[in-house]
Write a protein that holds these residues in place. Sequence first.
Motif, PDB file in Angstrom:
ATOM      1  N   ALA A   1     -15.125  25.315 -40.671  1.00  0.00           N
ATOM      2  CA  ALA A   1     -15.002  23.890 -40.354  1.00  0.00           C
ATOM      3  C   ALA A   1     -15.734  23.033 -41.387  1.00  0.00           C
ATOM      4  CB  ALA A   1     -15.548  23.612 -38.953  1.00  0.00           C
ATOM      5  N   TYR A   2     -16.889  23.468 -41.851  1.00  0.00           N
ATOM      6  CA  TYR A   2     -17.593  22.737 -42.915  1.00  0.00           C
ATOM      7  C   TYR A   2     -16.719  22.641 -44.167  1.00  0.00           C
ATOM      8  CZ  TYR A   2     -22.225  22.746 -40.637  1.00  0.00           C
ATOM      9  OH  TYR A   2     -23.294  22.516 -39.795  1.00  0.00           O
ATOM     10  N   ILE A   3     -16.070  23.753 -44.520  1.00  0.00           N
ATOM     11  CA  ILE A   3     -15.237  23.774 -45.724  1.00  0.00           C
ATOM     12  C   ILE A   3     -14.057  22.812 -45.588  1.00  0.00           C
ATOM     13  CG2 ILE A   3     -13.686  25.211 -47.118  1.00  0.00           C
ATOM     14  CD1 ILE A   3     -15.584  27.590 -46.389  1.00  0.00           C
ATOM     15  N   GLU A   4     -13.361  22.879 -44.451  1.00  0.00           N
ATOM     16  CA  GLU A   4     -12.208  21.985 -44.269  1.00  0.00           C
ATOM     17  C   GLU A   4     -12.646  20.523 -44.258  1.00  0.00           C
ATOM     18  OE1 GLU A   4      -8.545  20.784 -41.268  1.00  0.00           O
ATOM     19  OE2 GLU A   4      -9.702  22.609 -40.828  1.00  0.00           O
ATOM     20  N   ALA A   5     -13.718  20.228 -43.543  1.00  0.00           N
ATOM     21  CA  ALA A   5     -14.178  18.841 -43.454  1.00  0.00           C
ATOM     22  C   ALA A   5     -14.491  18.290 -44.841  1.00  0.00           C
ATOM     23  CB  ALA A   5     -15.398  18.746 -42.546  1.00  0.00           C
ATOM     24  N   TYR A   6     -15.164  19.087 -45.657  1.00  0.00           N
ATOM     25  CA  TYR A   6     -15.476  18.646 -47.019  1.00  0.00           C
ATOM     26  C   TYR A   6     -14.199  18.387 -47.808  1.00  0.00           C
ATOM     27  CZ  TYR A   6     -16.632  18.768 -51.940  1.00  0.00           C
ATOM     28  OH  TYR A   6     -16.704  18.447 -53.274  1.00  0.00           O
ATOM     29  N   LEU A   7     -13.259  19.312 -47.777  1.00  0.00           N
ATOM     30  CA  LEU A   7     -12.049  19.192 -48.587  1.00  0.00           C
ATOM     31  C   LEU A   7     -11.180  18.015 -48.145  1.00  0.00           C
ATOM     32  CD1 LEU A   7     -11.093  22.961 -48.969  1.00  0.00           C
ATOM     33  CD2 LEU A   7     -12.033  21.450 -50.733  1.00  0.00           C
ATOM     34  N   ARG A   8     -11.231  17.685 -46.866  1.00  0.00           N
ATOM     35  CA  ARG A   8     -10.456  16.540 -46.374  1.00  0.00           C
ATOM     36  C   ARG A   8     -10.966  15.229 -46.974  1.00  0.00           C
ATOM     37  NH1 ARG A   8      -7.551  15.875 -41.506  1.00  0.00           N
ATOM     38  NH2 ARG A   8      -6.604  17.806 -40.775  1.00  0.00           N
ATOM     39  N   VAL A   9     -12.265  15.147 -47.182  1.00  0.00           N
ATOM     40  CA  VAL A   9     -12.825  13.928 -47.775  1.00  0.00           C
ATOM     41  C   VAL A   9     -12.654  13.956 -49.289  1.00  0.00           C
ATOM     42  CG1 VAL A   9     -14.889  12.489 -48.004  1.00  0.00           C
ATOM     43  CG2 VAL A   9     -14.513  13.771 -45.901  1.00  0.00           C
ATOM     44  N   ALA A  10     -12.876  15.120 -49.885  1.00  0.00           N
ATOM     45  CA  ALA A  10     -12.821  15.231 -51.345  1.00  0.00           C
ATOM     46  C   ALA A  10     -11.402  15.110 -51.894  1.00  0.00           C
ATOM     47  CB  ALA A  10     -13.434  16.558 -51.785  1.00  0.00           C
ATOM     48  N   TYR A  11     -10.411  15.575 -51.125  1.00  0.00           N
ATOM     49  CA  TYR A  11      -9.013  15.581 -51.597  1.00  0.00           C
ATOM     50  C   TYR A  11      -8.090  15.005 -50.528  1.00  0.00           C
ATOM     51  CZ  TYR A  11     -11.022  18.746 -55.021  1.00  0.00           C
ATOM     52  OH  TYR A  11     -11.805  19.304 -56.010  1.00  0.00           O
ATOM     53  N   PRO A  12      -8.212  13.700 -50.242  1.00  0.00           N
ATOM     54  CA  PRO A  12      -7.426  13.096 -49.146  1.00  0.00           C
ATOM     55  C   PRO A  12      -5.927  13.138 -49.393  1.00  0.00           C
ATOM     56  CG  PRO A  12      -8.490  11.399 -50.475  1.00  0.00           C
ATOM     57  CD  PRO A  12      -9.057  12.711 -50.922  1.00  0.00           C
ATOM     58  N   GLU A  13      -5.512  13.280 -50.655  1.00  0.00           N
ATOM     59  CA  GLU A  13      -4.086  13.294 -50.974  1.00  0.00           C
ATOM     60  C   GLU A  13      -3.426  14.643 -50.699  1.00  0.00           C
ATOM     61  OE1 GLU A  13      -6.132  14.986 -54.551  1.00  0.00           O
ATOM     62  OE2 GLU A  13      -6.537  13.415 -53.063  1.00  0.00           O
ATOM     63  N   ARG A  14      -4.222  15.677 -50.448  1.00  0.00           N
ATOM     64  CA  ARG A  14      -3.666  17.015 -50.246  1.00  0.00           C
ATOM     65  C   ARG A  14      -3.508  17.325 -48.759  1.00  0.00           C
ATOM     66  NH1 ARG A  14      -6.748  20.683 -54.882  1.00  0.00           N
ATOM     67  NH2 ARG A  14      -6.390  19.216 -56.616  1.00  0.00           N
ATOM     68  N   ASP A  15      -2.481  18.078 -48.443  1.00  0.00           N
ATOM     69  CA  ASP A  15      -2.149  18.375 -47.048  1.00  0.00           C
ATOM     70  C   ASP A  15      -2.590  19.794 -46.698  1.00  0.00           C
ATOM     71  OD1 ASP A  15      -1.130  18.142 -44.491  1.00  0.00           O
ATOM     72  OD2 ASP A  15       0.908  18.676 -45.087  1.00  0.00           O
ATOM     73  N   TYR A  16      -3.901  20.009 -46.630  1.00  0.00           N
ATOM     74  CA  TYR A  16      -4.408  21.331 -46.292  1.00  0.00           C
ATOM     75  C   TYR A  16      -4.205  21.624 -44.811  1.00  0.00           C
ATOM     76  CZ  TYR A  16      -6.886  21.329 -50.787  1.00  0.00           C
ATOM     77  OH  TYR A  16      -7.212  21.298 -52.113  1.00  0.00           O
ATOM     78  N   GLN A  17      -3.826  22.868 -44.514  1.00  0.00           N
ATOM     79  CA  GLN A  17      -3.720  23.333 -43.131  1.00  0.00           C
ATOM     80  C   GLN A  17      -4.597  24.575 -43.003  1.00  0.00           C
ATOM     81  OE1 GLN A  17       0.479  23.953 -42.222  1.00  0.00           O
ATOM     82  NE2 GLN A  17       0.989  22.379 -43.729  1.00  0.00           N
ATOM     83  N   PHE A  18      -5.663  24.463 -42.259  1.00  0.00           N
ATOM     84  CA  PHE A  18      -6.600  25.574 -42.095  1.00  0.00           C
ATOM     85  C   PHE A  18      -6.320  26.320 -40.799  1.00  0.00           C
ATOM     86  CE2 PHE A  18      -8.768  23.682 -45.519  1.00  0.00           C
ATOM     87  CZ  PHE A  18      -9.795  24.523 -45.934  1.00  0.00           C
ATOM     88  N   ILE A  19      -6.271  27.641 -40.878  1.00  0.00           N
ATOM     89  CA  ILE A  19      -6.138  28.478 -39.678  1.00  0.00           C
ATOM     90  C   ILE A  19      -7.165  29.600 -39.760  1.00  0.00           C
ATOM     91  CG2 ILE A  19      -4.643  29.969 -38.306  1.00  0.00           C
ATOM     92  CD1 ILE A  19      -2.251  28.420 -39.412  1.00  0.00           C
ATOM     93  N   ASN A  20      -8.008  29.684 -38.744  1.00  0.00           N
ATOM     94  CA  ASN A  20      -9.054  30.705 -38.666  1.00  0.00           C
ATOM     95  C   ASN A  20      -8.622  31.750 -37.643  1.00  0.00           C
ATOM     96  OD1 ASN A  20     -11.317  32.245 -38.135  1.00  0.00           O
ATOM     97  ND2 ASN A  20     -12.631  30.531 -37.608  1.00  0.00           N
ATOM     98  N   ILE A  21      -8.450  32.996 -38.085  1.00  0.00           N
ATOM     99  CA  ILE A  21      -8.100  34.069 -37.138  1.00  0.00           C
ATOM    100  C   ILE A  21      -9.119  35.213 -37.223  1.00  0.00           C
ATOM    101  CG2 ILE A  21      -5.645  33.563 -36.894  1.00  0.00           C
ATOM    102  CD1 ILE A  21      -5.144  35.835 -38.982  1.00  0.00           C
ATOM    103  N   GLY A  22     -10.392  34.856 -37.393  1.00  0.00           N
ATOM    104  CA  GLY A  22     -11.432  35.881 -37.315  1.00  0.00           C
ATOM    105  C   GLY A  22     -11.422  36.529 -35.941  1.00  0.00           C
ATOM    106  N   LEU A  23     -11.752  37.817 -35.896  1.00  0.00           N
ATOM    107  CA  LEU A  23     -11.728  38.557 -34.628  1.00  0.00           C
ATOM    108  C   LEU A  23     -13.061  39.282 -34.443  1.00  0.00           C
ATOM    109  CD1 LEU A  23      -9.932  39.387 -32.193  1.00  0.00           C
ATOM    110  CD2 LEU A  23      -9.307  41.429 -33.514  1.00  0.00           C
ATOM    111  N   PRO A  24     -13.814  38.962 -33.383  1.00  0.00           N
ATOM    112  CA  PRO A  24     -15.107  39.610 -33.168  1.00  0.00           C
ATOM    113  C   PRO A  24     -15.004  41.131 -33.142  1.00  0.00           C
ATOM    114  CG  PRO A  24     -14.872  37.727 -31.713  1.00  0.00           C
ATOM    115  CD  PRO A  24     -13.548  37.903 -32.383  1.00  0.00           C
TER     116      PRO A  24
END
Length: 327
Positions: free
Chosen positions: A66-89
Amino acid sequence: MTKWIILVQRTLVILLLGLTACSHHKTPNFQGPSHSISNNTKGLTKETERIVFIGDSITYSGEFVAYIEAYLRVAYPERDYQFINIGLPSETVSGLSEVGHAGGAFPRPDAKERLQRSLDELKPDLVFSCYGINDGIYLPFAQSRFAAYQNGQQNLHNTVLATGASLIHLTPPDYDKKHEQQYSQVMDTYSNWLISQTNQQGWQVIDLHFPMQQQLTRERKVNPNFYYAKDGIHPNSAGHWQMAKAVLAGLGEPMARTFSETIDRLEPKVDAETLYKLVKQQQSILKDTYLTEIGHTRPRMKVGLPLKQAHEKVKQIEREIQAVLQP
């Protein structure tokens, strides 16, 4: 001149003996590199849209994602990043599980079991993979377990690249040696091997392990009771920020000491904590939905919303995110 030649010869012999001794050491305790950037890491391209994170419980927890996505959304507002986290305990890339895992309730899931299904379902442009902390099974170093980890990473690498997606391997987070010195050294060895694949096989690797370990050492010089993981394994929020910071630095992004300070350097000025919470909320909804949709072998997991319902909730949160990004 003759004395000088003899001195050089003796020096070379000493160096060669030292190298030979190191090559027979089964658990090398390297300090690791002092930076987190692999020379082979290409970073995010303009064509990158769907980004998938796979890993174990630390990835599932998801703060660093979430930290990574939040940063990239501000740094690169013109890009359409879609983040999906599927880590499994509990998952391992090695396919190994200790006897009596989870009190004997179930063996650790093997990443290979769901990997191809995940790639087929999600069709990522870029995959971040973070495994290792479970793969030594919290035991002293053994060559057989190390070989299983190496083979698992190689299989994961080949499987992801066969889809046409890019892959960035992340070394495992630091295992706090205050809890177990031997296992900390095992994770040093696993991390060093993964880093070495940048030169040996041209893999893209970003090191989280040693930067996190080095920062922990610095913090403990000020406060001996400081920790990133109370149990030695699962990082707290500060630990997750150190992970995110290493990833972003590895992608070539300029980092400040804290998440808020890093975001404050960007334009426009946004409420960093509100943005982070909303992004984390989005990721959490999609995480449980896709884990349920794709399927896995781990019991005791939260059942996600149906896909359509999950995307409706994500859209609602997206409107709030856009309000933060466009103050």
